[in-house]
Design a protein around this motif. Structure first.
Motif, mmCIF file in Angstrom:
data_model
loop_
_atom_site.group_PDB
_atom_site.id
_atom_site.type_symbol
_atom_site.label_atom_id
_atom_site.label_comp_id
_atom_site.label_asym_id
_atom_site.label_seq_id
_atom_site.Cartn_x
_atom_site.Cartn_y
_atom_site.Cartn_z
ATOM 1 N N SER A 178 -7.463 -83.317 -47.049
ATOM 2 C CA SER A 178 -8.638 -82.732 -46.332
ATOM 3 C C SER A 178 -8.303 -81.046 -45.895
ATOM 4 O O SER A 178 -9.057 -80.185 -45.972
ATOM 5 N N ALA A 179 -6.926 -81.111 -45.340
ATOM 6 C CA ALA A 179 -6.595 -79.691 -45.068
ATOM 7 C C ALA A 179 -6.433 -78.771 -46.011
ATOM 8 O O ALA A 179 -6.830 -77.642 -45.944
ATOM 9 N N ARG A 180 -6.067 -79.296 -47.358
ATOM 10 C CA ARG A 180 -5.764 -78.191 -48.391
ATOM 11 C C ARG A 180 -7.094 -77.693 -48.960
ATOM 12 O O ARG A 180 -7.130 -76.464 -49.423
ATOM 13 N N ALA A 181 -8.290 -78.318 -48.719
ATOM 14 C CA ALA A 181 -9.381 -78.046 -49.240
ATOM 15 C C ALA A 181 -9.985 -76.791 -48.414
ATOM 16 O O ALA A 181 -10.831 -75.951 -48.822
ATOM 17 N N LEU A 182 -9.374 -76.647 -47.426
ATOM 18 C CA LEU A 182 -9.553 -75.439 -46.367
ATOM 19 C C LEU A 182 -8.604 -74.628 -46.343
ATOM 20 O O LEU A 182 -8.752 -73.433 -45.720
ATOM 21 N N GLY A 183 -7.418 -74.793 -47.197
ATOM 22 C CA GLY A 183 -6.217 -73.657 -46.968
ATOM 23 C C GLY A 183 -5.369 -74.079 -45.675
ATOM 24 O O GLY A 183 -4.606 -73.107 -45.694
ATOM 25 N N ILE A 184 -5.519 -75.218 -45.259
ATOM 26 C CA ILE A 184 -4.483 -75.419 -43.984
ATOM 27 C C ILE A 184 -3.447 -76.347 -44.522
ATOM 28 O O ILE A 184 -3.291 -77.135 -45.337
ATOM 29 N N ASP A 185 -2.081 -75.712 -43.902
ATOM 30 C CA ASP A 185 -0.969 -76.642 -44.255
ATOM 31 C C ASP A 185 -0.877 -77.803 -43.447
ATOM 32 O O ASP A 185 -1.297 -77.809 -42.457
ATOM 33 N N THR A 186 -0.248 -78.892 -43.929
ATOM 34 C CA THR A 186 -0.054 -80.077 -43.187
ATOM 35 C C THR A 186 1.497 -80.350 -43.331
ATOM 36 O O THR A 186 2.123 -80.471 -44.032
ATOM 37 N N VAL A 187 1.746 -80.826 -41.940
ATOM 38 C CA VAL A 187 3.016 -81.531 -41.631
ATOM 39 C C VAL A 187 2.824 -83.117 -41.643
ATOM 40 O O VAL A 187 2.065 -83.487 -40.947
ATOM 41 N N GLY A 188 3.665 -83.711 -42.749
ATOM 42 C CA GLY A 188 3.268 -85.061 -42.596
ATOM 43 C C GLY A 188 4.217 -85.845 -42.008
ATOM 44 O O GLY A 188 5.572 -85.569 -41.775
ATOM 45 N N LEU A 189 3.847 -87.011 -41.161
ATOM 46 C CA LEU A 189 4.609 -88.108 -40.600
ATOM 47 C C LEU A 189 4.646 -89.320 -41.419
ATOM 48 O O LEU A 189 3.582 -89.784 -41.911
ATOM 49 N N GLU A 206 5.995 -80.293 -45.268
ATOM 50 C CA GLU A 206 7.331 -80.519 -44.739
ATOM 51 C C GLU A 206 6.904 -82.067 -44.138
ATOM 52 O O GLU A 206 5.865 -82.415 -43.938
ATOM 53 N N THR A 207 7.917 -83.082 -44.023
ATOM 54 C CA THR A 207 7.757 -84.370 -43.616
ATOM 55 C C THR A 207 8.532 -84.700 -42.474
ATOM 56 O O THR A 207 9.820 -84.160 -42.694
#
Length: 225
Positions: A178-189, A206-207
């Motif tokens: 969902s974030a990538r579709a908008l060009g937003i980076d995600t930190v994964g837990l 990053e995780t």
């Protein structure tokens, strides 16, 4: 254009709240009640999607068309039995507080039910630590569609071109996609039960194990750098 981080969008279930396995149990019982039991691993793999998508993703379009609304109603009734057994992960309140005190806008962005989100808010500390709260009912399409995070951008007053000034914190590939579709980076837990390799393959930058570890490493993380 400034690259300074302005906002953090937090998923809730499996990210801040220890709920994912209760969701698996509730969906398992709901499908079984309607005579279409599903393997638990398929259910777990789909957790993080909105309920409007999960039935078809797990059981196929025919089951969705025939039983989707009934299965969702059963899931909510059953999950409500477990709701008060769920709790915030260690460090979740501290993570929201630390993010707020860093001067960042904090958004809770969950595809979940508003009633369940209200309960989570009670467990996550003072409302002053989050600026906006969004649920699946605020958008037409739930994760992995990008609608929820797109609405979050609007709420914090950022244009799509400024998506690089936002970070998502989530626990599933659906958050990352969902974030990538908008060009937003995600930190994964990893506390939602997904492997680091799965989140990184989906695009997480990053995780971390859980909110407590992210608090511990806040200064060197994408939230604090």
């Amino acid at each position: 254009m400034s690259d300074q981080l302005e906002a953090v969008l937090f998923d809730v279930d499996g990210t801040l709240m220890d709920t994912n396995y209760w969701h698996v149990v509730a969906w398992d019982r709901a499908f079984a009640e309607h005579g279409v039991p599903q393997p638990a691993w398929r259910l777990h793999a789909a957790i993080g999607m909105g309920g409007d998508r999960l039935v078809a993703a797990v059981a196929g379009d025919e089951i969705e068309q025939r039983l989707g609304d009934d299965v969702r109603a059963a899931w909510k009734r059953i999950y409500d039995e477990y709701l008060y057994r769920t709790r915030a992960f260690d460090g979740a309140q501290e993570l929201l507080e630390r993010t707020h005190e860093a001067g960042l806008t904090v958004v809770l962005a969950s595809s979940g039910n508003p009633q369940h989100l209200d309960y989570a808010r009670e467990q996550l500390g003072p409302d002053k630590y989050f600026d906006h709260v969004l649920s699946g009912e605020d958008v037409e399409a739930s994760k992995p569609a990008a609608d929820l995070f797109a609405l979050a951008l609007q709420k914090v007053g950022l244009e799509p071109a400024a998506a690089h000034r936002v970070v998502v914190v989530g626990d599933t590939r659906w958050d990352v996609e969902s974030a990538r579709a908008l060009g937003i980076d995600t930190v994964g837990l990893l506390c939602g039960g997904r492997a680091a390799c799965e989140l990184r393959e989906a695009g997480a930058v990053e995780t971390y194990d859980d909110p407590a570890q992210l608090v511990e490493r806040f200064g060197s993380s994408p939230l604090g750098r």
